[in-house]
Every structure is written in C-alpha cells, then in structure tokens.
Design a protein around this motif. Structure first.
Motif, PDB file in Angstrom:
ATOM      1  N   ALA A 270       9.779   5.312  -0.334  1.00 42.86           N
ATOM      2  CA  ALA A 270       8.335   5.418  -0.544  1.00 42.86           C
ATOM      3  C   ALA A 270       7.795   6.550   0.323  1.00 42.86           C
ATOM      4  O   ALA A 270       7.892   6.492   1.546  1.00 42.86           O
ATOM      5  CB  ALA A 270       7.651   4.099  -0.203  1.00 42.86           C
ATOM      6  N   VAL A 271       7.229   7.578  -0.313  1.00 46.73           N
ATOM      7  CA  VAL A 271       6.804   8.786   0.389  1.00 46.73           C
ATOM      8  C   VAL A 271       5.290   8.939   0.305  1.00 46.73           C
ATOM      9  O   VAL A 271       4.721   8.977  -0.790  1.00 46.73           O
ATOM     10  CB  VAL A 271       7.483  10.040  -0.204  1.00 46.73           C
ATOM     11  N   SER A 272       4.661   9.030   1.467  1.00 44.80           N
ATOM     12  CA  SER A 272       3.242   9.338   1.544  1.00 44.80           C
ATOM     13  C   SER A 272       3.101  10.744   2.128  1.00 44.80           C
ATOM     14  O   SER A 272       3.844  11.112   3.027  1.00 44.80           O
ATOM     15  CB  SER A 272       2.518   8.324   2.430  1.00 44.80           C
TER      16      SER A 272
ATOM     17  N   THR B  31       9.233  -3.899   4.297  1.00 47.70           N
ATOM     18  CA  THR B  31      10.499  -3.573   4.942  1.00 47.70           C
ATOM     19  C   THR B  31      11.271  -2.466   4.231  1.00 47.70           C
ATOM     20  O   THR B  31      12.275  -1.999   4.758  1.00 47.70           O
ATOM     21  CB  THR B  31      11.398  -4.821   5.036  1.00 47.70           C
ATOM     22  N   PHE B  32      10.831  -2.065   3.042  1.00 46.33           N
ATOM     23  CA  PHE B  32      11.541  -0.986   2.352  1.00 46.33           C
ATOM     24  C   PHE B  32      11.307   0.328   3.089  1.00 46.33           C
ATOM     25  O   PHE B  32      10.331   0.465   3.826  1.00 46.33           O
ATOM     26  CB  PHE B  32      11.137  -0.884   0.871  1.00 46.33           C
ATOM     27  N   PRO B  33      12.222   1.288   2.928  1.00 44.34           N
ATOM     28  CA  PRO B  33      12.104   2.560   3.651  1.00 44.34           C
ATOM     29  C   PRO B  33      10.844   3.346   3.251  1.00 44.34           C
ATOM     30  O   PRO B  33      10.589   3.574   2.068  1.00 44.34           O
ATOM     31  CB  PRO B  33      13.371   3.317   3.251  1.00 44.34           C
ATOM     32  N   VAL B  34      10.079   3.737   4.260  1.00 44.61           N
ATOM     33  CA  VAL B  34       8.833   4.482   4.053  1.00 44.61           C
ATOM     34  C   VAL B  34       8.913   5.789   4.831  1.00 44.61           C
ATOM     35  O   VAL B  34       9.411   5.832   5.957  1.00 44.61           O
ATOM     36  CB  VAL B  34       7.611   3.652   4.513  1.00 44.61           C
ATOM     37  N   PHE B  35       8.396   6.842   4.229  1.00 39.77           N
ATOM     38  CA  PHE B  35       8.472   8.188   4.793  1.00 39.77           C
ATOM     39  C   PHE B  35       7.096   8.825   4.756  1.00 39.77           C
ATOM     40  O   PHE B  35       6.263   8.499   3.917  1.00 39.77           O
ATOM     41  CB  PHE B  35       9.462   9.034   3.974  1.00 39.77           C
TER      42      PHE B  35
ATOM     43  N   SER C 159       6.502   7.352  -9.726  1.00 38.23           N
ATOM     44  CA  SER C 159       7.823   6.869  -9.328  1.00 38.23           C
ATOM     45  C   SER C 159       8.911   7.502 -10.178  1.00 38.23           C
ATOM     46  O   SER C 159       8.713   7.732 -11.374  1.00 38.23           O
ATOM     47  CB  SER C 159       7.891   5.342  -9.478  1.00 38.23           C
ATOM     48  N   TYR C 160      10.040   7.749  -9.541  1.00 39.92           N
ATOM     49  CA  TYR C 160      11.228   8.289 -10.200  1.00 39.92           C
ATOM     50  C   TYR C 160      12.375   7.319  -9.966  1.00 39.92           C
ATOM     51  O   TYR C 160      12.544   6.813  -8.848  1.00 39.92           O
ATOM     52  CB  TYR C 160      11.612   9.648  -9.604  1.00 39.92           C
TER      53      TYR C 160
ATOM     54  N   LEU D 195      12.204   6.304  -6.072  1.00 43.04           N
ATOM     55  CA  LEU D 195      11.452   7.273  -5.275  1.00 43.04           C
ATOM     56  C   LEU D 195       9.994   7.154  -5.692  1.00 43.04           C
ATOM     57  O   LEU D 195       9.637   7.432  -6.834  1.00 43.04           O
ATOM     58  CB  LEU D 195      11.978   8.683  -5.530  1.00 43.04           C
ATOM     59  N   ASN D 196       9.159   6.676  -4.772  1.00 46.23           N
ATOM     60  CA  ASN D 196       7.762   6.366  -5.077  1.00 46.23           C
ATOM     61  C   ASN D 196       6.839   7.202  -4.198  1.00 46.23           C
ATOM     62  O   ASN D 196       6.998   7.226  -2.978  1.00 46.23           O
ATOM     63  CB  ASN D 196       7.518   4.869  -4.836  1.00 46.23           C
TER      64      ASN D 196
END
Length: 189
Positions: free
Chosen positions: A108-110, A131-135, A155-156, A75-76
């Motif tokens: 990945a959360v912005s 391509t990794f999941p981004v939110f 990051s967690y 979780l970034n």
C-alpha cells in the motif's frame, strides 16, 4: 402512458442486446485473468512486466517491488484524505490476514502531496491497527509513471513472475469470497 411503456420496453430490449454484444467481445483470456475481468478489473491482453521501483516503508526501510517476486502482490495507491481509500482498507486487512501465509502480500503506497505527510500515514495506520505493508513516497517521484492514473485508490494485481495482470481504479470489497478465492488460486499457481 402507452408511449412511456414503449420507451421503457425499448430501453430494456436495447440494454439486453447491448449486454449480449459486450459478452461476445470478451477477450480471449487465461482462466485467472478472465475471472479478474468478470469482477470488473481492467486486464491487459498479455501480462505486462511490472516496472520496478524502490520506496521507504513506515519503519524507514527501503524496499523494492521486485523484492516481492515469488508472491502475488496487491499494489494499492491510496491517501489518508481519500474516503474511498479509507473505506476499502478494513477489507484489505482481512484479505491480508487470510492470505499472507499463502504467497500473497499487499504493498500500500501513499504519496506525499500538500494534504499527505508521513506522520499522517503513520498515525492513520497505527490508529486502525493495519498490519499489511505500507509505504510512503516522500519525494512523490519514486513510483514510475506507469502506475499513475490520476485517481485513487488504484490497485494493480501482480503475479509471482512480477507481471501486472489486472488493474482496478476505485475502491473494492477486497475480502469478498470471489476475489479471495481468485487471489488464493493465483498464489497457488
């Protein structure tokens, strides 16, 4: 000159003993968590249940952290305007490509603020081919306070049981051999 040499020797000796002292205070950790600790991650004495939240991905789908239970999750928290965040993302992509079929994913959360918009995030991710999941947190309130450090990137590492086992504030070389092997081992547990 002699005084300078004595001071340097004293500093070296002090540093050596301080290092030994720090090694003696290593917490009693399980092997996986101990490896994160040695890589410079902060680790809790015991795994902590990861507070769940739900957030929109870049395609408009609502996804919850708990929907990834059964996978190891990186979780970034990041932003397009953050140079260290941008610097670590190519390595995150390589890590994701290497481990995505082995029970590992990235979330990945912005978060929206005066410098960040959903459009900027979509453009940045697209231009770089990640391509990794981004939110994107439109409200800047979807993510529980537990995860807010005031610094990005943060990051967690969350194990398959949905527990936080490590945290890192700052950029990291996510495709390094040690961390890749460690996350692969964690995914195999």
């Amino acid at each position: 000159m002699r005084q300078t040499i004595r001071i340097l020797i004293a500093i070296i000796v002090f540093t050596f003993f301080a290092g030994l002292s720090a090694q003696e205070n290593i917490p009693d950790l399980d092997p996986i968590t101990g490896r994160f600790y040695r890589l410079g991650f902060g680790v809790p004495p015991q795994p902590v249940d990861a507070p769940d939240f739900s957030i929109m991905d870049l395609k408009g789908n609502r996804v919850s952290l708990s929907s990834f239970r059964g996978d190891v999750v990186l979780l970034n928290f990041w932003a397009t305007w953050c140079p260290p965040c941008r610097a670590e993302m190519p390595a995150m992509e390589e890590l994701y490509q290497a481990l995505q079929d082995e029970g590992f994913t990235i979330m990945a959360v912005s978060t929206r603020d005066q410098r960040e918009t959903r459009e900027k995030v979509v453009q940045y991710i697209g231009e770089n081919g990640y391509t990794f999941p981004v939110f994107f947190d439109e409200t800047a309130a979807a993510v529980p306070a537990f995860y807010r450090t005031g610094s990005i990137p943060t990051s967690y590492v969350i194990n398959k049981k949905g527990q936080v086992i490590a945290r890192l504030v700052g950029a990291f070389d996510w495709n390094g051999k040690e961390v890749t092997a460690l996350l692969k081992d964690l995914s195999a547990e």
